[in-house]
Design an enzyme around this catalytic site. Structure first.
Site, PDB file in Angstrom:
ATOM      1  N   CYS A   2      -2.367  -7.643  11.687  1.00 42.68           N
ATOM      2  CA  CYS A   2      -1.733  -6.625  10.857  1.00 42.68           C
ATOM      3  C   CYS A   2      -0.974  -5.637  11.752  1.00 42.68           C
ATOM      4  O   CYS A   2      -1.334  -5.435  12.905  1.00 42.68           O
ATOM      5  CB  CYS A   2      -2.695  -5.802  10.014  1.00 42.68           C
ATOM      6  SG  CYS A   2      -3.775  -6.805   8.993  1.00 42.68           S
ATOM      7  N   ARG A  27       2.979  -9.594  13.615  1.00 46.22           N
ATOM      8  CA  ARG A  27       1.525  -9.393  13.607  1.00 46.22           C
ATOM      9  C   ARG A  27       0.886  -9.850  12.302  1.00 46.22           C
ATOM     10  O   ARG A  27      -0.342  -9.870  12.172  1.00 46.22           O
ATOM     11  CB  ARG A  27       1.209  -7.908  13.812  1.00 46.22           C
ATOM     12  CG  ARG A  27       1.755  -7.348  15.095  1.00 46.22           C
ATOM     13  CD  ARG A  27       1.421  -5.882  15.203  1.00 46.22           C
ATOM     14  NE  ARG A  27      -0.010  -5.705  15.248  1.00 46.22           N
ATOM     15  CZ  ARG A  27      -0.737  -5.770  16.354  1.00 46.22           C
ATOM     16  NH1 ARG A  27      -0.153  -6.005  17.498  1.00 46.22           N
ATOM     17  NH2 ARG A  27      -2.032  -5.597  16.316  1.00 46.22           N
ATOM     18  N   TRP A  74      -1.969  -9.389   7.671  1.00 45.32           N
ATOM     19  CA  TRP A  74      -2.377 -10.767   7.953  1.00 45.32           C
ATOM     20  C   TRP A  74      -3.783 -10.855   7.396  1.00 45.32           C
ATOM     21  O   TRP A  74      -4.720 -10.279   7.940  1.00 45.32           O
ATOM     22  CB  TRP A  74      -2.361 -11.004   9.461  1.00 45.32           C
ATOM     23  CG  TRP A  74      -2.620 -12.417   9.870  1.00 45.32           C
ATOM     24  CD1 TRP A  74      -1.700 -13.422   9.973  1.00 45.32           C
ATOM     25  CD2 TRP A  74      -3.873 -12.981  10.262  1.00 45.32           C
ATOM     26  NE1 TRP A  74      -2.328 -14.575  10.399  1.00 45.32           N
ATOM     27  CE2 TRP A  74      -3.651 -14.339  10.585  1.00 45.32           C
ATOM     28  CE3 TRP A  74      -5.174 -12.489  10.376  1.00 45.32           C
ATOM     29  CZ2 TRP A  74      -4.651 -15.196  11.009  1.00 45.32           C
ATOM     30  CZ3 TRP A  74      -6.188 -13.350  10.789  1.00 45.32           C
ATOM     31  CH2 TRP A  74      -5.915 -14.682  11.113  1.00 45.32           C
ATOM     32  N   ASN A 100      -5.835  -1.713  10.607  1.00 44.48           N
ATOM     33  CA  ASN A 100      -5.758  -2.989  11.315  1.00 44.48           C
ATOM     34  C   ASN A 100      -7.103  -3.207  11.978  1.00 44.48           C
ATOM     35  O   ASN A 100      -7.570  -2.342  12.717  1.00 44.48           O
ATOM     36  CB  ASN A 100      -4.634  -2.916  12.361  1.00 44.48           C
ATOM     37  CG  ASN A 100      -4.646  -4.110  13.300  1.00 44.48           C
ATOM     38  OD1 ASN A 100      -5.072  -5.195  12.925  1.00 44.48           O
ATOM     39  ND2 ASN A 100      -4.187  -3.901  14.507  1.00 44.48           N
ATOM     40  N   GLY A 101      -7.725  -4.352  11.714  1.00 47.89           N
ATOM     41  CA  GLY A 101      -9.033  -4.632  12.298  1.00 47.89           C
ATOM     42  C   GLY A 101      -9.960  -5.201  11.236  1.00 47.89           C
ATOM     43  O   GLY A 101      -9.504  -5.631  10.169  1.00 47.89           O
ATOM     44  N   GLU A 486       0.591 -26.935  27.214  1.00 53.08           N
ATOM     45  CA  GLU A 486       1.422 -25.832  26.716  1.00 53.08           C
ATOM     46  C   GLU A 486       2.545 -26.366  25.814  1.00 53.08           C
ATOM     47  O   GLU A 486       2.844 -25.785  24.771  1.00 53.08           O
ATOM     48  CB  GLU A 486       1.968 -25.014  27.902  1.00 53.08           C
ATOM     49  CG  GLU A 486       2.924 -23.899  27.562  1.00 53.08           C
ATOM     50  CD  GLU A 486       2.385 -22.854  26.582  1.00 53.08           C
ATOM     51  OE1 GLU A 486       1.190 -22.844  26.283  1.00 53.08           O
ATOM     52  OE2 GLU A 486       3.199 -22.051  26.087  1.00 53.08           O
ATOM     53  N   LYS A 490       3.130 -25.362  21.903  1.00 52.16           N
ATOM     54  CA  LYS A 490       4.394 -24.820  21.384  1.00 52.16           C
ATOM     55  C   LYS A 490       4.841 -25.609  20.161  1.00 52.16           C
ATOM     56  O   LYS A 490       5.262 -25.056  19.164  1.00 52.16           O
ATOM     57  CB  LYS A 490       5.528 -24.884  22.428  1.00 52.16           C
ATOM     58  CG  LYS A 490       5.508 -23.880  23.544  1.00 52.16           C
ATOM     59  CD  LYS A 490       5.855 -22.476  23.147  1.00 52.16           C
ATOM     60  CE  LYS A 490       4.677 -21.666  22.757  1.00 52.16           C
ATOM     61  NZ  LYS A 490       3.706 -21.182  23.646  1.00 52.16           N
ATOM     62  N   GLU A 493       2.642 -24.875  17.137  1.00 55.11           N
ATOM     63  CA  GLU A 493       2.816 -23.507  16.639  1.00 55.11           C
ATOM     64  C   GLU A 493       4.039 -23.368  15.746  1.00 55.11           C
ATOM     65  O   GLU A 493       3.966 -22.755  14.693  1.00 55.11           O
ATOM     66  CB  GLU A 493       2.997 -22.533  17.825  1.00 55.11           C
ATOM     67  CG  GLU A 493       1.747 -22.159  18.550  1.00 55.11           C
ATOM     68  CD  GLU A 493       2.038 -21.190  19.691  1.00 55.11           C
ATOM     69  OE1 GLU A 493       1.458 -20.105  19.714  1.00 55.11           O
ATOM     70  OE2 GLU A 493       2.851 -21.529  20.575  1.00 55.11           O
ATOM     71  N   HIS A 509      -8.659 -44.100  27.778  1.00 50.34           N
ATOM     72  CA  HIS A 509     -10.010 -43.819  27.283  1.00 50.34           C
ATOM     73  C   HIS A 509      -9.991 -43.341  25.834  1.00 50.34           C
ATOM     74  O   HIS A 509     -10.833 -42.548  25.432  1.00 50.34           O
ATOM     75  CB  HIS A 509     -10.688 -42.792  28.193  1.00 50.34           C
ATOM     76  CG  HIS A 509     -10.808 -43.269  29.601  1.00 50.34           C
ATOM     77  ND1 HIS A 509     -11.654 -44.279  29.966  1.00 50.34           N
ATOM     78  CD2 HIS A 509     -10.123 -42.911  30.715  1.00 50.34           C
ATOM     79  CE1 HIS A 509     -11.519 -44.513  31.265  1.00 50.34           C
ATOM     80  NE2 HIS A 509     -10.595 -43.696  31.733  1.00 50.34           N
ATOM     81  N   LYS A 606       1.075 -12.803  16.521  1.00 50.91           N
ATOM     82  CA  LYS A 606       1.289 -12.710  17.968  1.00 50.91           C
ATOM     83  C   LYS A 606       0.083 -12.118  18.678  1.00 50.91           C
ATOM     84  O   LYS A 606      -0.273 -12.521  19.771  1.00 50.91           O
ATOM     85  CB  LYS A 606       2.519 -11.854  18.240  1.00 50.91           C
ATOM     86  CG  LYS A 606       2.789 -11.709  19.714  1.00 50.91           C
ATOM     87  CD  LYS A 606       4.215 -11.963  20.047  1.00 50.91           C
ATOM     88  CE  LYS A 606       4.439 -12.163  21.512  1.00 50.91           C
ATOM     89  NZ  LYS A 606       4.313 -13.569  21.918  1.00 50.91           N
TER      90      LYS A 606
END
Ligand code: G6P
Length: 611
Positions: A2, A27, A74, A100-101, A486, A490, A493, A509, A606
């Site tokens: 948020c 956010r 969020w 926020n939290g 990475e 990406k 995401e 394997h 983010k």
């Protein structure tokens, strides 16, 4: 997660607040809202959906107040809906709160308040806050100017969890109170006006002077000043921090998306992160004051982080081990904090966090500190929470990173940690020719990043070919494997394509069972010692019909693969800084082909300030 913003001044608050929210949308973006005070009238408008929808909300133009708070959400408790959007008001409509939290004990607070006659309109944890404030406000028989602050302070003492809170009260139309605990919040100081934000870039165009709050510090903002109080309501003094970031660096600057802009900013961010830390003559982290005796006493280094920052740790572990001869464990912060890691005063713990606000990384740092280890934070944000918790802090100089998917922060982190490893090795007296070569290679990196960015047409073409796929594989050995991880992250995401990254040697394997006609396999090959072996692995997938993209700095026969991207040659230890770039671009162009919102991928934020 948020985002929160606030304004108190002589301008209409609403447009300033929406502008701030738009910059904080990374956010969270499932709902948003604003509350302002005009005279003694507290007004609140909110709804489900993106921040830009606020412009169309009925009544938005009537919010003429010059004091206001706002929120982009969020969802954690309660689905995205108008009722669950912030701001939340108490039953008497005296107080408006954005938060926020997460309030961990909201169930018991809710039950307590319900017994006191409060009814709840939302499923959120936040709604207990304004009601709790009102509860204590009513019980206070005094009418002095600190009554509002006392109520907020008393309510906060009942809250468990994390919070950055802004509160306005219609009885105090010329002030606003903010407080934080384990969630980010900054105060921007202007001329006759003050701002609140979850991060610095969102309000950089208004001011470069900031106050930073520590946990359980309360700030009372009026138009002309900000007064600070500790938890016992003793007045405290705070210095202003001047932030050098340029406001333009938080704009798109002609690029279609922040992510693309940030990818192309990498020559600059790499150059600036190297800065004066590494020159031809010197490698300098003297601000850390790590003596030879101290470094000699270190038996184990942990590098702890989340997401892309963790991948930067993986990429640099071999450099610490090779030159410092200290074993390094790279760990995911959310795992590290709950698995009782072996830590003592002979352990050095490095925490990487672009935002410096990731809840798990901060908690992992606090754990190591409590067990006697020295902690060093590597962050991109000056004054961020993690840097205030750590014993030592060093900074990447990537500038504000706005796109949810991290790009320039990753390459800057790899650069900074590589130089740090060199510094440790030098303090330990382990200089050698190889170390000198690595130094020179790092100094040439920015130019090579520039060259890598010149070669995008083949990546675009490959993206066009594969964007409809549902699964992809990334392969690599050594440092190339860390880049495969990475690249795969990406892709997931921002393009929502399922992908797996495997160490090439592990192919046999398990994952090879999934390779069939037309499956896309992306391989990274930059270490001459490992090329032969990796090519054999690629051959195994080609034989089974895979479509292959190879990223390499070696002179390979490109006819063997469906596509090949050649990047500049460099020391294999730092090749992730170059080889990741085509993978960032590939994820970007695939996402564009699919018509997705690159900068704000679904369900992601983010800065993850919740567990
Ligand atoms: C989120 C972001 C990632 C980032 C990770 C860690 O998941 O979407 O891009 O790598 O958090 O963030 P930090 O700010 O701690 O580096």
């Amino acid at each position: 997660m948020c985002g929160i913003v606030g304004y108190i001044g002589d301008k209409k608050a609403c447009p300033i607040l929406i502008n701030g929210l738009l910059r904080l949308e990374y956010r969270g973006y499932d709902s948003s809202g604003i509350a302002t005070i005009e005279g003694n009238l507290l007004s609140c408008l909110k709804d489900k959906g993106r921040v830009k929808n606020l412009y169309d909300l009925k009544g938005i133009d009537d919010l003429v107040g010059t004091v206001g708070i706002a929120h982009t959400r969020w969802a954690t408790h309660g689905k995205p809906s108008k009722e669950n959007s912030h701001p939340h008001l108490d039953n008497s409509n005296h107080f408006a709160v954005v938060h926020n939290g997460i309030i961990e004990n909201y169930h018991e607070l809710r039950e307590f308040l319900q017994k006191e006659g409060v009814s709840f309109l939302s499923q959120t944890d936040t709604e207990v806050i304004p009601n709790l404030i009102h509860y204590y406000y009513q019980k206070d028989n005094h009418t002095d100017e600190l009554k509002f602050l006392r109520a907020v302070n008393r309510a906060c003492q009942d809250l468990k969890g994390s919070f950055a809170i802004e509160v306005i009260c219609q009885d105090y139309p010329d002030s606003m109170i903010v407080v934080r605990k384990d969630s980010p919040l900054v105060i921007g100081h202007g001329n006759g006006e003050n701002y609140i934000s979850s991060d610095i870039p969102a309000i950089l165009s208004f001011t470069k002077d900031f106050y930073l709050l520590n946990d359980y510090e309360f700030a009372v903002l009026t138009r002309d000043c900000v007064d600070f109080y500790d938890i016992h309501l003793n007045k405290i003094k705070k210095d202003i921090k001047n932030i050098e970031w340029d406001a333009a660096s938080a704009e798109k600057d002609g690029f279609e998306d922040f992510m693309l802009k940030e990818i192309f900013e990498q020559p600059k961010s790499v150059r600036e992160t190297i800065g004066s830390r590494l020159t031809k003559e010197d490698c300098n982290f003297d601000d850390l004051s790590f003596s030879k005796d101290y470094l000699n006493s270190i038996r184990h280094i942990y590098i702890v982080a989340c997401g892309t920052a963790m991948h930067a740790g993986l990429a640099t572990k071999p450099i610490f081990e090779k030159f410092c001869h200290i074993p390094v464990t790279v760990d995911i912060a959310s795992e590290f904090r709950y698995r009782n890691p072996i830590i003592d005063e002979h352990t050095l713990c490095l925490y990487i966090s672009q935002s410096g606000e990731t809840a798990d990384t901060i908690a992992a740092l606090k754990l190591a500190k409590s067990k006697g280890a020295r902690t060093l934070a590597i962050s991109n944000v000056i004054g961020s929470s993690i840097t205030r918790e750590a014993d030592y802090s060093i900074y990447t100089h990537a500038g504000p990173e706005i796109a949810v998917a991290s790009t320039k922060a990753y390459t800057s982190q790899v650069v900074l940690l590589s130089i740090l490893a060199i510094y440790f090795a030098e303090v330990l007296g382990k200089q050698n020719e190889e170390l000198n070569c690595l130094k020179n290679d790092i100094l040439e990196l920015a130019e090579k990043v520039e060259k890598t960015l010149k070669n995008i047409s083949d990546i675009k073409a490959f993206a066009k070919k594969v964007y409809k796929e549902t699964d992809m594989f990334f392969l690599g050995r050594g440092s190339d494997y860390t880049v495969a991880l990475e690249g795969s992250l990406k892709l997931k995401e921002i393009s929502y394509i399922h992908s797996e990254a495997y160490a090439s040697g592990e192919l046999k394997h398990g994952p090879i069972a999934l390779i069939e006609n037309d499956v896309t396999v992306i391989s990274i090959l930059t270490d001459p010692k490992l090329v032969e072996k990796s090519i054999s692995n690629i051959q195994e997938v080609i034989t089974r019909g895979a479509k292959t993209l190879v990223i390499t700095n070696q002179a390979l026969d490109d006819k063997k693969f469906d596509s090949m991207i050649t990047i500049p040659n460099t020391n294999p230890l730092i090749s992730p800084i170059l080889s990741v770039i085509p993978l960032q671009l590939l994820a970007y162009y695939i996402s564009k082909e699919k018509g997705l919102d690159v900068d704000k991928p679904r369900n992601l934020a983010k800065s993850v300030t919740v567990e």
